[in-house]
Design an enzyme around this catalytic site. Structure first.
Site: not given
Length: 646
Positions: A504-506
């Site tokens: 989700q983050e990167s």
């Protein structure tokens, strides 16, 4: 051995020998390229033999550009244009163009600058400012003054490159009170109050000065708007004053702001975009603050349910109150396309279940919802004890299309740049290449990137091309998977949870950096990284360490474990805290922590955090399913906290 088999073996051996020779030749060219590049960096001149040995090497254009940039001060416009025309779509050409414009500026070659500016069309106000200087220097005074006006009437400070022409423009009397008044309000809209103060000194018209004086009164004490006679019908920019004042007042007393707005939007016959924008801004702010009289205030603002996003938030306010009849009624006010989404079908079912409908209605709805690949689809499947619906379909890979892509100069450069570990340049080439491909080619490019294990580009391209069902591309097992598993074991967290956070983050890009400064696979802020490293004894020197997967995953997993511990093992709260910060989550728990867990998630005030929590939980389900591991959306304890079971 048959003659046919002998022939096949001979062809296969010949092809392998050809491939081996091509690989060896490419390696030889690569070595020569690196040597030539180093020579140019040392200031040595171009060597003619490079043409013979490297002209067909994928990265040869980079040598040509580097050579020209190093002698740019002696170059002619024709030389630059020749290289630009030779490689029009090469990202490195953009850097050459900017360097060339800067060179022309430094040498004050204004005629060449104007011609190059019109050809290159650079971004940014700075180059426009220099264009005004060029126009003035070459005798195009009127064009320079016209452009100067458009550059001055903006809501922000301009580049100092504009100052010489602005000075001439003012001296010739082009600056009027009308223009200053216009810029004043543009500055206010952009929140640039310092500039607004400066510009207000140049406003001389009495009507404009009166409006500006009222603005400063409203800014200092927005409650003055509650007086019926404060804003009169003949005021200049009366609507802008009202909108600004209502927003200012809302930060102190949102209920009073709503009353002022409802009174004056009708009194001043406000319609159009200004009314719609403030209607929605104010209603959403009331809802997201969970004001005691939120439904009453919002109904004053939007009695006809004209704004779907506002209506969605009215449902969330009703959910927070667990007023199931109102939840059901409000969902019916949503447009049909929204009502049919898994989110609102789930909550409509939940409302009916709590109002008095028999359980079999819930079972039917859960069965229908359980087939969708979404947070609420997974939640319905889990409540119904059914299989999670992944809706996975692998895309058709056409070998001819893939071969055509791989032989394109751009893709040959990308492959070679990745071999040389020049990730930034490879990414620039990829983005430029996507602009030249049709939809089918872009989809094949995503599959090719996946084949290369270039996961971030495959994921992002698949998302842009709506390849939602190709889960193998969108949810790959990344190279650092052993690091996730090892650190998860060390910090006693679920490895698929931390993997889902990184996805989700990167999207698995190790060099990712957010606008706020978060870095790496798990997007950690340097301050958070330092504190976590100190608390858990993890080796960490500086922010650049966060681009190393071994360090980033260790720190990210440790921080995730810290959030889980802080929120007493609740993964939902911990995941929200990872995104929005523990202080905000603590405040949300104090406000609504007694709510069922799924309602608490749905009523997270920040859309980003709400989606983040739902995505991370959903991504974990997808990863577990694809890896053949036990699949759960919620633990047994978490299931007991859902509205369905209360």
């Amino acid at each position: 051995m048959s003659r046919c088999l002998q022939h096949f073996i001979l062809i296969f051996v010949s092809l392998m020998a050809f491939a081996s020779t091509a690989t060896a030749d490419l390696a030889k060219q690569r070595k020569a390229f690196l040597s030539a590049e180093k020579s140019l960096q040392k200031g040595q001149s171009w060597q003619q033999e490079w043409h013979a040995t490297l002209s067909d090497y994928p990265l040869f254009p980079y040598l040509e550009i580097q050579a020209l940039r190093q002698r740019l001060s002696k170059a002619s416009s024709d030389e630059v244009d020749t290289l630009r025309n030779k490689y029009p779509d090469l990202p490195a050409i953009r850097q050459l163009e900017v360097a060339w414009l800067d060179e022309l500026i430094s040498r004050k070659r204004w005629s060449d600058y104007i011609a190059s500016y019109n050809s290159i069309k650079p971004h940014g106000y700075r180059y426009q400012c220099y264009l005004t200087q060029g126009l003035l220097a070459t005798g195009s005074r009127q064009d320079a003054m016209t452009l100067a006006e458009s550059l001055w009437v903006v809501g922000h400070s301009q580049s100092k490159a504009c100052d010489p022409v602005f000075s001439v423009w003012r001296q010739e009397g082009h600056l009027t009170s009308d223009l200053a008044f216009k810029r004043f309000w543009l500055a206010v809209e952009e929140g640039n109050i310092t500039l607004a103060r400066y510009v207000s000194r140049q406003i001389t018209t009495e009507q404009h000065k009166q409006s500006v004086d009222l603005f400063w009164q409203i800014r200092q004490q927005p409650t003055v708007l509650t007086r019926n006679t404060f804003l009169r019908r003949n005021l200049a920019n009366r609507e802008a004053l009202l909108v600004y004042g209502v927003k200012r007042l809302a930060r102190r007393d949102i209920a009073r702001a709503a009353r002022v707005w409802i009174r004056d939007r009708e009194r001043f016959f406000m319609n159009g975009d200004s009314r719609k924008l403030l209607d929605q801004w104010l209603a959403l702010r009331i809802a997201q603050s969970f004001e005691p009289d939120a439904e009453k205030l919002i109904n004053w603002i939007d009695p006809m349910f004209a704004y779907p996003e506002v209506t969605e938030w009215r449902v969330r306010v009703a959910l927070a109150d667990q007023d199931w009849s109102l939840v059901s009624n409000l969902i019916e006010k949503l447009p049909e396309d929204l009502q049919s989404t898994p989110r609102w079908r789930y909550w409509s079912m939940m409302a009916q279940r709590h109002i008095s409908q028999p359980d079999n209605t819930s079972i039917v709805t859960l069965a229908q919802l359980g087939g969708s690949r979404s947070f609420y689809g997974f939640l319905a499947a889990e409540l119904n004890n059914s299989v999670f619906g992944l809706e996975q379909r692998d895309g058709v890979l056409d070998s001819d299309t893939v071969h055509a892509l791989k032989t394109r100069p751009t893709f040959r450069r990308i492959a070679e740049l990745r071999t040389l570990k020049r990730e930034s340049l490879a990414r620039q080439e990829w983005y430029a290449a996507m602009k030249q491909l049709d939809k089918d080619e872009r989809r094949h490019a995503a599959r090719l990137a996946h084949h290369w294990q270039w996961h971030n580009q495959a994921i992002m391209t698949a998302a842009r091309e709506s390849m939602w069902d190709e889960l193998g591309i969108r949810f790959p097992v990344p190279d650092p998977m052993p690091l996730f598993e090892r650190n998860a074991q060390a910090f006693s967290v679920d490895p698929l949870w931390s993997l889902a956070v990184a996805r989700q983050e990167s999207a698995f890009y190790p060099k990712a950096r957010s606008g706020a400064g978060a870095r790496g696979l798990m997007q950690l802020m340097p301050a958070t990284a330092r504190l976590t490293a100190s608390n858990y004894g993890i080796a960490y020197r500086a922010a650049y360490d966060l681009y190393r997967p071994s360090v980033n995953i260790a720190l990210g997993t440790a921080y995730l474990a810290d959030m889980k511990k802080r929120f007493e093992g609740n993964r939902v709260y911990a995941t929200a805290a990872y995104n929005a910060g523990p202080s905000r989550v603590k405040r949300w728990i104090e406000q609504r922590g007694d709510l069922p867990l799924d309602i608490w998630i749905e009523t997270i005030p920040f859309k980003e955090t709400r989606n983040y929590v739902q995505n991370v939980l959903s991504f974990r389900v997808i990863f577990a399913s694809l890896m053949g591991m036990p699949v759960r959306l919620f633990t047994d304890n978490e299931m007991n906290l859902l509205a369905y079971n209360q």
